[in-house]
Motif scaffolding. Structure first.
Motif, PDB file in Angstrom:
ATOM      1  N   MET A 120       2.706 -22.686  66.676  1.00 29.22           N
ATOM      2  CA  MET A 120       2.820 -21.976  67.943  1.00 29.22           C
ATOM      3  C   MET A 120       3.277 -22.918  69.043  1.00 29.22           C
ATOM      4  SD  MET A 120      -0.209 -19.186  68.472  1.00 29.22           S
ATOM      5  CE  MET A 120       0.552 -18.810  70.040  1.00 29.22           C
ATOM      6  N   SER A 121       3.829 -22.351  70.081  1.00 31.61           N
ATOM      7  CA  SER A 121       4.227 -23.116  71.246  1.00 31.61           C
ATOM      8  C   SER A 121       2.988 -23.712  71.897  1.00 31.61           C
ATOM      9  CB  SER A 121       4.936 -22.191  72.236  1.00 31.61           C
ATOM     10  OG  SER A 121       4.979 -22.788  73.514  1.00 31.61           O
ATOM     11  N   ALA A 122       3.184 -24.847  72.632  1.00 38.05           N
ATOM     12  CA  ALA A 122       2.078 -25.464  73.345  1.00 38.05           C
ATOM     13  C   ALA A 122       1.628 -24.595  74.521  1.00 38.05           C
ATOM     14  CB  ALA A 122       2.495 -26.841  73.843  1.00 38.05           C
ATOM     15  N   MET A 123       2.502 -23.711  74.972  1.00 37.88           N
ATOM     16  CA  MET A 123       2.135 -22.824  76.072  1.00 37.88           C
ATOM     17  C   MET A 123       1.110 -21.807  75.598  1.00 37.88           C
ATOM     18  SD  MET A 123       3.670 -23.533  78.913  1.00 37.88           S
ATOM     19  CE  MET A 123       3.715 -21.989  79.828  1.00 37.88           C
ATOM     20  N   PRO A 124       0.030 -21.614  76.374  1.00 40.80           N
ATOM     21  CA  PRO A 124      -0.952 -20.608  75.942  1.00 40.80           C
ATOM     22  C   PRO A 124      -0.354 -19.210  75.963  1.00 40.80           C
ATOM     23  CG  PRO A 124      -1.435 -21.377  78.173  1.00 40.80           C
ATOM     24  CD  PRO A 124      -0.351 -22.263  77.643  1.00 40.80           C
ATOM     25  N   MET A 125      -0.667 -18.432  74.941  1.00 44.65           N
ATOM     26  CA  MET A 125      -0.177 -17.069  74.829  1.00 44.65           C
ATOM     27  C   MET A 125      -1.339 -16.118  75.069  1.00 44.65           C
ATOM     28  SD  MET A 125       1.970 -14.614  74.133  1.00 44.65           S
ATOM     29  CE  MET A 125       3.439 -15.280  73.352  1.00 44.65           C
ATOM     30  N   VAL A 126      -1.238 -15.290  76.095  1.00 47.10           N
ATOM     31  CA  VAL A 126      -2.247 -14.270  76.349  1.00 47.10           C
ATOM     32  C   VAL A 126      -1.653 -12.920  75.973  1.00 47.10           C
ATOM     33  CG1 VAL A 126      -3.662 -13.100  78.081  1.00 47.10           C
ATOM     34  CG2 VAL A 126      -3.379 -15.586  78.179  1.00 47.10           C
TER      35      VAL A 126
ATOM     36  N   LYS B 148      -7.870  -7.652  66.789  1.00 47.59           N
ATOM     37  CA  LYS B 148      -8.494  -8.591  65.848  1.00 47.59           C
ATOM     38  C   LYS B 148      -7.462  -9.158  64.884  1.00 47.59           C
ATOM     39  CE  LYS B 148     -12.071  -5.959  64.507  1.00 47.59           C
ATOM     40  NZ  LYS B 148     -12.522  -5.002  65.523  1.00 47.59           N
ATOM     41  N   ARG B 149      -6.588  -8.288  64.375  1.00 46.76           N
ATOM     42  CA  ARG B 149      -5.583  -8.743  63.401  1.00 46.76           C
ATOM     43  C   ARG B 149      -4.552  -9.661  64.051  1.00 46.76           C
ATOM     44  NH1 ARG B 149      -3.500  -4.398  59.130  1.00 46.76           N
ATOM     45  NH2 ARG B 149      -2.689  -6.363  58.306  1.00 46.76           N
ATOM     46  N   LEU B 150      -4.143  -9.340  65.263  1.00 45.80           N
ATOM     47  CA  LEU B 150      -3.183 -10.203  65.957  1.00 45.80           C
ATOM     48  C   LEU B 150      -3.813 -11.558  66.274  1.00 45.80           C
ATOM     49  CD1 LEU B 150      -1.547  -7.637  68.398  1.00 45.80           C
ATOM     50  CD2 LEU B 150      -0.430  -8.755  66.449  1.00 45.80           C
ATOM     51  N   ALA B 151      -5.069 -11.561  66.683  1.00 47.45           N
ATOM     52  CA  ALA B 151      -5.761 -12.814  66.981  1.00 47.45           C
ATOM     53  C   ALA B 151      -5.833 -13.695  65.742  1.00 47.45           C
ATOM     54  CB  ALA B 151      -7.159 -12.528  67.525  1.00 47.45           C
ATOM     55  N   ALA B 152      -6.172 -13.102  64.602  1.00 51.15           N
ATOM     56  CA  ALA B 152      -6.248 -13.864  63.357  1.00 51.15           C
ATOM     57  C   ALA B 152      -4.860 -14.378  62.953  1.00 51.15           C
ATOM     58  CB  ALA B 152      -6.842 -12.992  62.251  1.00 51.15           C
ATOM     59  N   HIS B 153      -3.852 -13.527  63.113  1.00 53.68           N
ATOM     60  CA  HIS B 153      -2.489 -13.888  62.703  1.00 53.68           C
ATOM     61  C   HIS B 153      -1.942 -15.059  63.520  1.00 53.68           C
ATOM     62  CE1 HIS B 153       1.517 -13.194  61.013  1.00 53.68           C
ATOM     63  NE2 HIS B 153       1.998 -13.316  62.251  1.00 53.68           N
TER      64      HIS B 153
ATOM     65  N   LEU C 198       2.850   1.738  72.360  1.00 56.92           N
ATOM     66  CA  LEU C 198       2.904   1.930  70.916  1.00 56.92           C
ATOM     67  C   LEU C 198       2.043   3.131  70.545  1.00 56.92           C
ATOM     68  CD1 LEU C 198       3.775   0.967  68.106  1.00 56.92           C
ATOM     69  CD2 LEU C 198       1.884  -0.667  68.143  1.00 56.92           C
ATOM     70  N   ASP C 199       2.687   4.235  70.169  1.00 53.76           N
ATOM     71  CA  ASP C 199       1.979   5.448  69.753  1.00 53.76           C
ATOM     72  C   ASP C 199       1.747   5.362  68.250  1.00 53.76           C
ATOM     73  OD1 ASP C 199       1.216   8.052  68.957  1.00 53.76           O
ATOM     74  OD2 ASP C 199       2.254   8.927  70.676  1.00 53.76           O
ATOM     75  N   THR C 200       0.474   5.310  67.863  1.00 54.05           N
ATOM     76  CA  THR C 200       0.132   5.115  66.448  1.00 54.05           C
ATOM     77  C   THR C 200      -0.250   6.407  65.743  1.00 54.05           C
ATOM     78  OG1 THR C 200      -2.218   4.687  66.885  1.00 54.05           O
ATOM     79  CG2 THR C 200      -0.726   2.801  67.023  1.00 54.05           C
ATOM     80  N   THR C 201       0.012   7.547  66.380  1.00 55.74           N
ATOM     81  CA  THR C 201      -0.393   8.830  65.790  1.00 55.74           C
ATOM     82  C   THR C 201       0.115   8.974  64.364  1.00 55.74           C
ATOM     83  OG1 THR C 201      -0.382   9.870  67.979  1.00 55.74           O
ATOM     84  CG2 THR C 201      -0.356  11.343  66.078  1.00 55.74           C
ATOM     85  N   GLU C 202       1.377   8.601  64.142  1.00 56.81           N
ATOM     86  CA  GLU C 202       1.991   8.773  62.829  1.00 56.81           C
ATOM     87  C   GLU C 202       2.042   7.482  62.022  1.00 56.81           C
ATOM     88  OE1 GLU C 202       2.848  11.703  61.788  1.00 56.81           O
ATOM     89  OE2 GLU C 202       2.558  12.770  63.693  1.00 56.81           O
ATOM     90  N   LEU C 203       1.374   6.429  62.503  1.00 55.84           N
ATOM     91  CA  LEU C 203       1.428   5.130  61.824  1.00 55.84           C
ATOM     92  C   LEU C 203       0.113   4.838  61.108  1.00 55.84           C
ATOM     93  CD1 LEU C 203       3.042   2.900  64.627  1.00 55.84           C
ATOM     94  CD2 LEU C 203       4.206   4.198  62.820  1.00 55.84           C
ATOM     95  N   ASP C 204       0.208   4.233  59.923  1.00 55.36           N
ATOM     96  CA  ASP C 204      -1.018   3.747  59.290  1.00 55.36           C
ATOM     97  C   ASP C 204      -1.300   2.345  59.834  1.00 55.36           C
ATOM     98  OD1 ASP C 204       0.539   1.852  57.878  1.00 55.36           O
ATOM     99  OD2 ASP C 204       0.625   3.088  56.070  1.00 55.36           O
ATOM    100  N   ALA C 205      -2.388   1.741  59.388  1.00 58.91           N
ATOM    101  CA  ALA C 205      -2.823   0.463  59.954  1.00 58.91           C
ATOM    102  C   ALA C 205      -1.771  -0.629  59.777  1.00 58.91           C
ATOM    103  CB  ALA C 205      -4.145   0.038  59.313  1.00 58.91           C
ATOM    104  N   GLU C 206      -1.137  -0.672  58.606  1.00 63.31           N
ATOM    105  CA  GLU C 206      -0.145  -1.720  58.340  1.00 63.31           C
ATOM    106  C   GLU C 206       1.103  -1.524  59.187  1.00 63.31           C
ATOM    107  OE1 GLU C 206      -0.631  -4.499  56.732  1.00 63.31           O
ATOM    108  OE2 GLU C 206      -2.663  -3.773  56.344  1.00 63.31           O
ATOM    109  N   GLU C 207       1.524  -0.282  59.352  1.00 58.39           N
ATOM    110  CA  GLU C 207       2.710  -0.005  60.180  1.00 58.39           C
ATOM    111  C   GLU C 207       2.446  -0.342  61.637  1.00 58.39           C
ATOM    112  OE1 GLU C 207       4.652   3.714  57.626  1.00 58.39           O
ATOM    113  OE2 GLU C 207       3.034   4.086  59.049  1.00 58.39           O
ATOM    114  N   ALA C 208       1.256  -0.026  62.115  1.00 56.42           N
ATOM    115  CA  ALA C 208       0.908  -0.331  63.502  1.00 56.42           C
ATOM    116  C   ALA C 208       0.860  -1.845  63.719  1.00 56.42           C
ATOM    117  CB  ALA C 208      -0.439   0.295  63.854  1.00 56.42           C
ATOM    118  N   PHE C 209       0.297  -2.561  62.746  1.00 57.70           N
ATOM    119  CA  PHE C 209       0.213  -4.019  62.859  1.00 57.70           C
ATOM    120  C   PHE C 209       1.611  -4.635  62.870  1.00 57.70           C
ATOM    121  CE2 PHE C 209      -0.581  -8.177  60.528  1.00 57.70           C
ATOM    122  CZ  PHE C 209      -0.992  -8.858  61.662  1.00 57.70           C
ATOM    123  N   ALA C 210       2.493  -4.156  62.017  1.00 58.98           N
ATOM    124  CA  ALA C 210       3.856  -4.683  61.966  1.00 58.98           C
ATOM    125  C   ALA C 210       4.589  -4.430  63.280  1.00 58.98           C
ATOM    126  CB  ALA C 210       4.624  -4.048  60.802  1.00 58.98           C
TER     127      ALA C 210
END
Length: 213
Positions: A1-7, A23-28, A189-201
């Motif tokens: 990752m870049s040295a710049m903090p990412m919020v 949670k998934r983005l934080a872990a990734h 990001l509207d997740t109505t039609e997305l499953d968990a993996e699609e939303a994460f991607a």
């Protein structure tokens, strides 16, 4: 990752899936994560445990001012009733003011952070490098929350959950202090039609586009 903090600021209504994505983005990306809704739940639980009514704004303000991180580990915070209580507590301006400082300290760490809630991109971290607003149709959010509660062994009817969600949406959007809304520069990001993996991607693609290379 870049040295710049990412919020990364993630907002959205109840049961939109923002917490799971955060949670998934934080872990990734190797970032600390704060579910800011837990702060409001913890304040509500502190008020209740002290024997006060949730409408006692002074008691709520005291609880918010003295909140410590250890309170966020209480398993009772995940109960359905605490979500409703947190929504009521979050409308108290003094509570929001106390918890704003708490959240901004967390976001100000050297490594950056992922925060999810209802006013992260608009109030808590208006300069966040990435802003996501996660939403889904109320009926789909109710269906997901119903399944989640069933998995935890809690009983609730789908109709009652939908009614709760509609009421919380209205209360969160209409409060005078920091109402729920997407920041002007947030990616919706509207997740109505997305499953968990699609939303994460989809969320990951937004973050990757925004990150400095």
């Amino acid at each position: 990752m870049s040295a710049m903090p990412m919020v990364i600021a993630i907002d959205g209504p109840a049961a939109s899936g923002k917490g799971t994505l955060a949670k998934r983005l934080a872990a990734h990306y190797g970032l600390p994560h704060l579910d800011t809704g837990l702060l409001y739940r913890a304040v509500a639980l502190t008020v209740i445990d002290a024997g006060h009514n949730l409408d006692d704004h002074q008691a709520a303000a005291r609880a918010a001012a003295s909140l410590i991180a250890d309170r966020l580990a209480d398993p009772r915070l995940r109960e359905r009733a605490m979500g409703e209580a947190a929504s009521r507590i979050s409308a108290v301006p003094a509570v929001r003011a106390a918890l704003l400082a708490w959240q901004q300290r967390f976001a100000g760490g050297a490594s950056g952070a992922v925060l999810d809630g209802r006013d992260i991109g608009t109030v808590v971290c208006p300069n966040a490098g990435v802003k996501l607003f996660i939403t889904a149709a109320p009926e789909e959010r109710a269906r997901r929350r119903h399944l989640e509660l069933l998995r935890r062994g809690e009983s609730a009817t789908l109709g009652a959950i939908l009614a709760d969600i509609v009421a919380r949406d209205a209360r969160d959007a209409q409060r005078s202090t920091a109402p729920l809304k997407a920041a002007a520069d947030a990616v919706i990001l509207d997740t109505t039609e997305l499953d968990a993996e699609e939303a994460f991607a989809a969320a990951r693609a937004v973050v990757d586009r925004a990150r400095p290379h």
